[in-house]
Write a protein that holds these residues in place. Structure first.
Motif, PDB file in Angstrom:
ATOM      1  N   ARG A 138       0.833  -1.211   0.000  1.00 18.00           N
ATOM      2  CA  ARG A 138       0.000   0.000   0.000  1.00 18.00           C
ATOM      3  C   ARG A 138       0.862   1.254   0.000  1.00 18.00           C
ATOM      4  O   ARG A 138       0.569   2.222  -0.696  1.00 18.00           O
ATOM      5  CB  ARG A 138      -0.937   0.000   1.211  1.00 18.00           C
ATOM      6  CG  ARG A 138      -2.092  -0.949   1.055  1.00 18.00           C
ATOM      7  CD  ARG A 138      -3.034  -0.871   2.227  1.00 18.00           C
ATOM      8  NE  ARG A 138      -4.145  -1.797   2.070  1.00 18.00           N
ATOM      9  CZ  ARG A 138      -5.019  -2.060   3.011  1.00 18.00           C
ATOM     10  NH1 ARG A 138      -4.927  -1.464   4.190  1.00 18.00           N
ATOM     11  NH2 ARG A 138      -6.001  -2.908   2.784  1.00 18.00           N
TER      12      ARG A 138
ATOM     13  N   LYS B 266       2.292   1.715  -3.392  1.00 17.06           N
ATOM     14  CA  LYS B 266       1.260   2.204  -4.314  1.00 17.06           C
ATOM     15  C   LYS B 266       1.014   3.697  -4.113  1.00 17.06           C
ATOM     16  O   LYS B 266       0.937   4.462  -5.074  1.00 17.06           O
ATOM     17  CB  LYS B 266      -0.040   1.430  -4.097  1.00 17.06           C
ATOM     18  CG  LYS B 266      -1.152   1.844  -5.041  1.00 17.06           C
ATOM     19  CD  LYS B 266      -2.426   1.072  -4.784  1.00 17.06           C
ATOM     20  CE  LYS B 266      -3.530   1.573  -5.695  1.00 17.06           C
ATOM     21  NZ  LYS B 266      -4.794   0.902  -5.431  1.00 17.06           N
ATOM     22  N   ARG B 267       0.913   4.124  -2.840  1.00 19.92           N
ATOM     23  CA  ARG B 267       0.720   5.553  -2.555  1.00 19.92           C
ATOM     24  C   ARG B 267       1.903   6.375  -3.058  1.00 19.92           C
ATOM     25  O   ARG B 267       1.731   7.451  -3.621  1.00 19.92           O
ATOM     26  CB  ARG B 267       0.520   5.776  -1.055  1.00 19.92           C
ATOM     27  CG  ARG B 267      -0.934   5.641  -0.643  1.00 19.92           C
ATOM     28  CD  ARG B 267      -1.137   6.035   0.794  1.00 19.92           C
ATOM     29  NE  ARG B 267      -1.128   4.770   1.550  1.00 19.92           N
ATOM     30  CZ  ARG B 267      -0.555   4.598   2.712  1.00 19.92           C
ATOM     31  NH1 ARG B 267       0.057   5.573   3.309  1.00 19.92           N
ATOM     32  NH2 ARG B 267      -0.603   3.430   3.311  1.00 19.92           N
ATOM     33  N   LYS B 268       3.096   5.843  -2.851  1.00 14.52           N
ATOM     34  CA  LYS B 268       4.303   6.533  -3.306  1.00 14.52           C
ATOM     35  C   LYS B 268       4.301   6.672  -4.824  1.00 14.52           C
ATOM     36  O   LYS B 268       4.630   7.721  -5.375  1.00 14.52           O
ATOM     37  CB  LYS B 268       5.533   5.746  -2.856  1.00 14.52           C
ATOM     38  CG  LYS B 268       6.736   6.558  -2.575  1.00 14.52           C
ATOM     39  CD  LYS B 268       7.857   5.652  -2.088  1.00 14.52           C
ATOM     40  CE  LYS B 268       8.467   6.236  -0.852  1.00 14.52           C
ATOM     41  NZ  LYS B 268       9.635   5.485  -0.396  1.00 14.52           N
ATOM     42  N   ARG B 269       3.921   5.590  -5.510  1.00 16.92           N
ATOM     43  CA  ARG B 269       3.844   5.608  -6.968  1.00 16.92           C
ATOM     44  C   ARG B 269       2.793   6.608  -7.441  1.00 16.92           C
ATOM     45  O   ARG B 269       3.031   7.381  -8.384  1.00 16.92           O
ATOM     46  CB  ARG B 269       3.487   4.197  -7.453  1.00 16.92           C
ATOM     47  CG  ARG B 269       4.212   3.740  -8.656  1.00 16.92           C
ATOM     48  CD  ARG B 269       3.942   2.312  -9.091  1.00 16.92           C
ATOM     49  NE  ARG B 269       2.765   1.639  -8.566  1.00 16.92           N
ATOM     50  CZ  ARG B 269       2.795   0.685  -7.621  1.00 16.92           C
ATOM     51  NH1 ARG B 269       3.933   0.309  -7.098  1.00 16.92           N
ATOM     52  NH2 ARG B 269       1.681   0.130  -7.212  1.00 16.92           N
ATOM     53  N   GLU B 270       1.647   6.621  -6.790  1.00 17.71           N
ATOM     54  CA  GLU B 270       0.585   7.563  -7.164  1.00 17.71           C
ATOM     55  C   GLU B 270       1.026   9.001  -6.928  1.00 17.71           C
ATOM     56  O   GLU B 270       0.742   9.886  -7.739  1.00 17.71           O
ATOM     57  CB  GLU B 270      -0.690   7.262  -6.386  1.00 17.71           C
ATOM     58  CG  GLU B 270      -1.394   5.991  -6.826  1.00 17.71           C
ATOM     59  CD  GLU B 270      -2.552   5.617  -5.918  1.00 17.71           C
ATOM     60  OE1 GLU B 270      -2.706   6.213  -4.827  1.00 17.71           O
ATOM     61  OE2 GLU B 270      -3.321   4.707  -6.303  1.00 17.71           O
ATOM     62  N   LEU B 271       1.717   9.241  -5.820  1.00 18.19           N
ATOM     63  CA  LEU B 271       2.214  10.583  -5.535  1.00 18.19           C
ATOM     64  C   LEU B 271       3.245  11.003  -6.579  1.00 18.19           C
ATOM     65  O   LEU B 271       3.198  12.130  -7.087  1.00 18.19           O
ATOM     66  CB  LEU B 271       2.839  10.636  -4.133  1.00 18.19           C
ATOM     67  CG  LEU B 271       3.436  11.977  -3.718  1.00 18.19           C
ATOM     68  CD1 LEU B 271       2.369  13.065  -3.714  1.00 18.19           C
ATOM     69  CD2 LEU B 271       4.091  11.865  -2.350  1.00 18.19           C
TER      70      LEU B 271
ATOM     71  N   GLN C 169       3.446   9.941  -9.595  1.00 17.52           N
ATOM     72  CA  GLN C 169       2.714  10.158 -10.844  1.00 17.52           C
ATOM     73  C   GLN C 169       2.019  11.521 -10.821  1.00 17.52           C
ATOM     74  O   GLN C 169       2.044  12.253 -11.812  1.00 17.52           O
ATOM     75  CB  GLN C 169       1.698   9.042 -11.053  1.00 17.52           C
ATOM     76  CG  GLN C 169       0.994   9.107 -12.390  1.00 17.52           C
ATOM     77  CD  GLN C 169       0.037   7.941 -12.577  1.00 17.52           C
ATOM     78  OE1 GLN C 169      -0.197   7.150 -11.669  1.00 17.52           O
ATOM     79  NE2 GLN C 169      -0.530   7.826 -13.758  1.00 17.52           N
ATOM     80  N   ALA C 170       1.410  11.861  -9.699  1.00 17.70           N
ATOM     81  CA  ALA C 170       0.737  13.162  -9.576  1.00 17.70           C
ATOM     82  C   ALA C 170       1.749  14.299  -9.687  1.00 17.70           C
ATOM     83  O   ALA C 170       1.477  15.324 -10.330  1.00 17.70           O
ATOM     84  CB  ALA C 170      -0.014  13.242  -8.249  1.00 17.70           C
ATOM     85  N   GLN C 171       2.921  14.129  -9.079  1.00 20.79           N
ATOM     86  CA  GLN C 171       3.950  15.161  -9.165  1.00 20.79           C
ATOM     87  C   GLN C 171       4.451  15.312 -10.600  1.00 20.79           C
ATOM     88  O   GLN C 171       4.657  16.432 -11.082  1.00 20.79           O
ATOM     89  CB  GLN C 171       5.109  14.836  -8.224  1.00 20.79           C
ATOM     90  CG  GLN C 171       4.768  15.041  -6.768  1.00 20.79           C
ATOM     91  CD  GLN C 171       5.888  14.580  -5.844  1.00 20.79           C
ATOM     92  OE1 GLN C 171       6.707  13.750  -6.213  1.00 20.79           O
ATOM     93  NE2 GLN C 171       5.902  15.129  -4.645  1.00 20.79           N
TER      94      GLN C 171
ATOM     95  N   GLU D 277       2.774  14.630 -13.300  1.00 19.39           N
ATOM     96  CA  GLU D 277       1.697  15.284 -14.053  1.00 19.39           C
ATOM     97  C   GLU D 277       1.659  16.783 -13.758  1.00 19.39           C
ATOM     98  O   GLU D 277       1.471  17.597 -14.661  1.00 19.39           O
ATOM     99  CB  GLU D 277       0.360  14.635 -13.697  1.00 19.39           C
ATOM    100  CG  GLU D 277      -0.782  15.112 -14.552  1.00 19.39           C
ATOM    101  CD  GLU D 277      -2.075  14.378 -14.256  1.00 19.39           C
ATOM    102  OE1 GLU D 277      -3.142  14.995 -14.392  1.00 19.39           O
ATOM    103  OE2 GLU D 277      -2.012  13.191 -13.885  1.00 19.39           O
TER     104      GLU D 277
END
Length: 95
Positions: A25, A28-33, A35-37, A39
């Protein structure tokens, strides 16, 4: 094997599974963060490109206005010379 040993093994396996789940988890959060950065950075780059294009457009418009103003100034100068020549001609033709 004794029942206690089996219970301990099951508990350890459950703890390891829980730790693995928590780690997944977090990843996953790190990857999503990340990705958001990424973007957000891309959006920032696009924003700067749009602003640069707007600046270029404004510069082109200003350049065109400057050309028109210069042309108008030259036209007015030519008109002034023509009027001046007319005045000199009128002065020469009058007795």
């Amino acid at each position: 094997m004794s029942t206690v040993l089996i219970v301990i093994i099951v508990v350890v396996v459950l703890i390891l599974l829980a730790m693995l789940l928590i780690a997944m988890r977090r990843a996953k959060r790190k990857r999503e963060l990340a990705q958001a950065q990424t973007e957000a950075r891309r959006d920032d780059v696009q924003h700067h490109r749009v602003r640069a294009e707007e600046s270029r457009t404004e510069a082109a418009v200003a350049e065109e206005r400057a050309k028109r103003a210069e042309t108008e100034a030259q036209l007015n100068e030519e008109r002034a010379r023509n009027r001046e020549a007319e005045l000199e001609d009128e002065g020469e033709t009058r007795p």
